[in-house]
Design a protein around this motif. Structure first.
Motif, PDB file in Angstrom:
ATOM      1  N   MET A  32     -52.175  -0.011  -6.591  1.00 52.33           N
ATOM      2  CA  MET A  32     -50.778  -0.026  -6.623  1.00 52.33           C
ATOM      3  C   MET A  32     -50.233  -0.919  -5.152  1.00 52.33           C
ATOM      4  O   MET A  32     -50.864  -0.562  -4.055  1.00 52.33           O
ATOM      5  N   THR A  33     -49.129  -1.775  -5.145  1.00 57.27           N
ATOM      6  CA  THR A  33     -48.779  -2.409  -4.136  1.00 57.27           C
ATOM      7  C   THR A  33     -47.846  -1.499  -3.369  1.00 57.27           C
ATOM      8  O   THR A  33     -46.910  -1.087  -4.005  1.00 57.27           O
ATOM      9  N   GLY A  34     -48.088  -1.549  -2.040  1.00 54.00           N
ATOM     10  CA  GLY A  34     -47.602  -0.980  -0.988  1.00 54.00           C
ATOM     11  C   GLY A  34     -46.132  -1.376  -0.679  1.00 54.00           C
ATOM     12  O   GLY A  34     -45.633  -2.609  -1.116  1.00 54.00           O
ATOM     13  N   ARG A  35     -45.325  -0.881  -0.261  1.00 51.91           N
ATOM     14  CA  ARG A  35     -43.859  -1.245   0.087  1.00 51.91           C
ATOM     15  C   ARG A  35     -43.954  -2.146   1.359  1.00 51.91           C
ATOM     16  O   ARG A  35     -44.762  -2.255   2.184  1.00 51.91           O
ATOM     17  N   ARG A  36     -43.095  -3.190   1.267  1.00 53.97           N
ATOM     18  CA  ARG A  36     -43.472  -4.247   2.195  1.00 53.97           C
ATOM     19  C   ARG A  36     -42.772  -3.620   3.779  1.00 53.97           C
ATOM     20  O   ARG A  36     -41.915  -3.094   3.720  1.00 53.97           O
ATOM     21  N   ARG A  37     -43.663  -4.323   4.510  1.00 54.20           N
ATOM     22  CA  ARG A  37     -43.179  -3.959   5.832  1.00 54.20           C
ATOM     23  C   ARG A  37     -42.249  -4.999   6.482  1.00 54.20           C
ATOM     24  O   ARG A  37     -42.704  -6.315   6.463  1.00 54.20           O
ATOM     25  N   TRP A  38     -41.171  -4.537   7.020  1.00 52.23           N
ATOM     26  CA  TRP A  38     -40.239  -5.470   7.562  1.00 52.23           C
ATOM     27  C   TRP A  38     -40.604  -5.656   9.112  1.00 52.23           C
ATOM     28  O   TRP A  38     -40.599  -4.781   9.803  1.00 52.23           O
ATOM     29  N   SER A  39     -40.426  -7.110   9.661  1.00 50.06           N
ATOM     30  CA  SER A  39     -40.638  -7.149  10.987  1.00 50.06           C
ATOM     31  C   SER A  39     -39.285  -6.725  11.988  1.00 50.06           C
ATOM     32  O   SER A  39     -38.151  -6.895  11.134  1.00 50.06           O
ATOM     33  N   THR A  40     -39.323  -6.666  12.985  1.00 49.96           N
ATOM     34  CA  THR A  40     -38.383  -6.134  13.814  1.00 49.96           C
ATOM     35  C   THR A  40     -37.125  -7.643  13.650  1.00 49.96           C
ATOM     36  O   THR A  40     -35.945  -7.224  13.538  1.00 49.96           O
ATOM     37  N   GLU A  41     -37.747  -8.634  13.870  1.00 45.78           N
ATOM     38  CA  GLU A  41     -36.389  -9.792  13.696  1.00 45.78           C
ATOM     39  C   GLU A  41     -36.032  -9.688  12.228  1.00 45.78           C
ATOM     40  O   GLU A  41     -34.813 -10.185  12.313  1.00 45.78           O
ATOM     41  N   GLU A  42     -36.757  -9.483  11.267  1.00 41.66           N
ATOM     42  CA  GLU A  42     -36.198  -9.455   9.753  1.00 41.66           C
ATOM     43  C   GLU A  42     -35.060  -8.434   9.603  1.00 41.66           C
ATOM     44  O   GLU A  42     -34.002  -8.502   9.197  1.00 41.66           O
ATOM     45  N   ILE A  43     -35.443  -7.002  10.290  1.00 41.63           N
ATOM     46  CA  ILE A  43     -34.545  -6.319  10.414  1.00 41.63           C
ATOM     47  C   ILE A  43     -33.137  -6.599  11.231  1.00 41.63           C
ATOM     48  O   ILE A  43     -32.003  -6.186  10.570  1.00 41.63           O
ATOM     49  N   LEU A  44     -33.400  -7.238  12.242  1.00 42.65           N
ATOM     50  CA  LEU A  44     -32.217  -7.461  12.909  1.00 42.65           C
ATOM     51  C   LEU A  44     -31.338  -8.659  12.074  1.00 42.65           C
ATOM     52  O   LEU A  44     -30.144  -8.658  12.072  1.00 42.65           O
ATOM     53  N   ASP A  45     -31.952  -9.536  11.342  1.00 43.85           N
ATOM     54  CA  ASP A  45     -31.475 -10.646  10.547  1.00 43.85           C
ATOM     55  C   ASP A  45     -30.558  -9.691   9.517  1.00 43.85           C
ATOM     56  O   ASP A  45     -29.358  -9.992   9.256  1.00 43.85           O
ATOM     57  N   GLY A  46     -31.215  -8.726   8.920  1.00 48.82           N
ATOM     58  CA  GLY A  46     -30.628  -8.089   7.739  1.00 48.82           C
ATOM     59  C   GLY A  46     -29.330  -7.274   8.185  1.00 48.82           C
ATOM     60  O   GLY A  46     -28.131  -7.318   7.843  1.00 48.82           O
ATOM     61  N   ALA A  47     -29.394  -6.599   9.652  1.00 48.62           N
ATOM     62  CA  ALA A  47     -28.327  -6.244  10.016  1.00 48.62           C
ATOM     63  C   ALA A  47     -27.143  -6.888  10.532  1.00 48.62           C
ATOM     64  O   ALA A  47     -26.032  -6.397  10.332  1.00 48.62           O
ATOM     65  N   ALA A  48     -27.588  -7.880  10.955  1.00 49.39           N
ATOM     66  CA  ALA A  48     -26.393  -9.101  11.367  1.00 49.39           C
ATOM     67  C   ALA A  48     -25.666  -9.749  10.144  1.00 49.39           C
ATOM     68  O   ALA A  48     -24.468  -9.717   9.911  1.00 49.39           O
ATOM     69  N   GLU A  49     -26.371  -9.822   9.157  1.00 50.40           N
ATOM     70  CA  GLU A  49     -25.619 -10.092   7.834  1.00 50.40           C
ATOM     71  C   GLU A  49     -24.918  -9.096   7.232  1.00 50.40           C
ATOM     72  O   GLU A  49     -23.733  -9.295   7.022  1.00 50.40           O
ATOM     73  N   LEU A  50     -25.323  -7.864   7.318  1.00 47.00           N
ATOM     74  CA  LEU A  50     -24.428  -6.607   6.921  1.00 47.00           C
ATOM     75  C   LEU A  50     -23.346  -6.397   7.611  1.00 47.00           C
ATOM     76  O   LEU A  50     -21.998  -6.153   7.046  1.00 47.00           O
ATOM     77  N   LEU A  51     -23.476  -6.831   9.015  1.00 48.57           N
ATOM     78  CA  LEU A  51     -22.124  -6.658   9.896  1.00 48.57           C
ATOM     79  C   LEU A  51     -21.309  -7.750   9.568  1.00 48.57           C
ATOM     80  O   LEU A  51     -19.992  -7.708  10.057  1.00 48.57           O
ATOM     81  N   ARG A  52     -21.647  -8.947   9.299  1.00 45.92           N
ATOM     82  CA  ARG A  52     -20.608 -10.073   8.792  1.00 45.92           C
ATOM     83  C   ARG A  52     -19.712  -9.586   7.790  1.00 45.92           C
ATOM     84  O   ARG A  52     -18.576 -10.306   8.036  1.00 45.92           O
TER      85      ARG A  52
END
Length: 217
Positions: free
Chosen positions: A1-21
């Motif tokens: 079974m494939t595990g859940r993807r691990r997000w890097s700190t920078e990817e999380i910050l990219d996602g947060a910035a996009e959500l805040l836009r």
């Protein structure tokens, strides 16, 4: 079974910035960010302890980008003005994040770079060391306030701005001269809030720097 993807700190910050836009700090949550990334909140809490820490990291990335390649030039006033305009430009590209910086501040590398440059410039002005921290605080509060206020206009659409400008024009030009005699007198020259923002920014900053200059022995 494939595990859940691990997000890097920078990817999380990219996602947060996009959500805040597309939202704001009030509606932002770690749970919403996790959903947008297709993961669960617990995986994000491995990188950031809480929402505030995450938002501070997002704001710090803007400061870090603003300071990238910055080289101090000119006298102390030119240095402070150049720094303020760099920050204005950086947050102007992501206006929703300006409020995040103003509210949550930042303690990261970007924040320290801004603090170092501003403190250096004020010290180079010839202020006594005892006065530098106070002038630093008032200067950074002014810059953050101006940028946050301007960001509110930058986050609206061109259609919303055009509508607001038309409403302003109608309200001003249609003012009853008996009730609003001074407004009626200056009606054709009064500008809407969104006009000449950079000039207003520079004028207010210059007035503040004049006051600092008056404190130099």
């Amino acid at each position: 079974m494939t595990g859940r993807r691990r997000w890097s700190t920078e990817e999380i910050l990219d996602g947060a910035a996009e959500l805040l836009r597309t939202g704001d700090a009030e509606s932002f949550s770690v749970r919403r960010l996790a959903a947008a990334l297709g993961t669960d909140s617990s995986s994000l809490y491995r990188h950031f302890r809480n929402k505030t820490e995450l938002l501070r990291a997002v704001a710090d990335r803007i400061l870090l980008a603003a300071m990238d390649g910055h080289r101090p030039e000119g006298d102390w006033r030119q240095r402070v003005t150049a720094l303020a305009l760099r920050l204005r430009e950086a947050f102007g590209e992501q206006p929703q994040l300006a409020a995040v910086w103003g509210r949550y501040a930042s303690g990261g590398t970007g924040s320290r770079l801004v603090m170092e440059e501003l403190l250096q410039a004020l010290r180079a002005a010839g202020l006594p060391d005892a006065e530098v921290p106070l002038r630093y605080h008032r200067t950074v509060v002014l810059i953050a306030s101006l940028i946050s206020a301007e960001a509110g206009l930058g986050s609206i659409t061109s259609e919303e701005y055009a509508q607001a400008t038309e409403q302003f024009r109608v309200a001003v030009l249609g003012a009853d001269p008996e009730r609003f005699p001074t407004l009626a007198h200056f009606a054709r020259d009064v500008r809407p809030l969104g006009a000449d923002r950079r000039a207003a920014f520079e004028d207010l900053l210059a007035a503040h720097l004049d006051r600092i200059e008056s404190r130099i022995p």
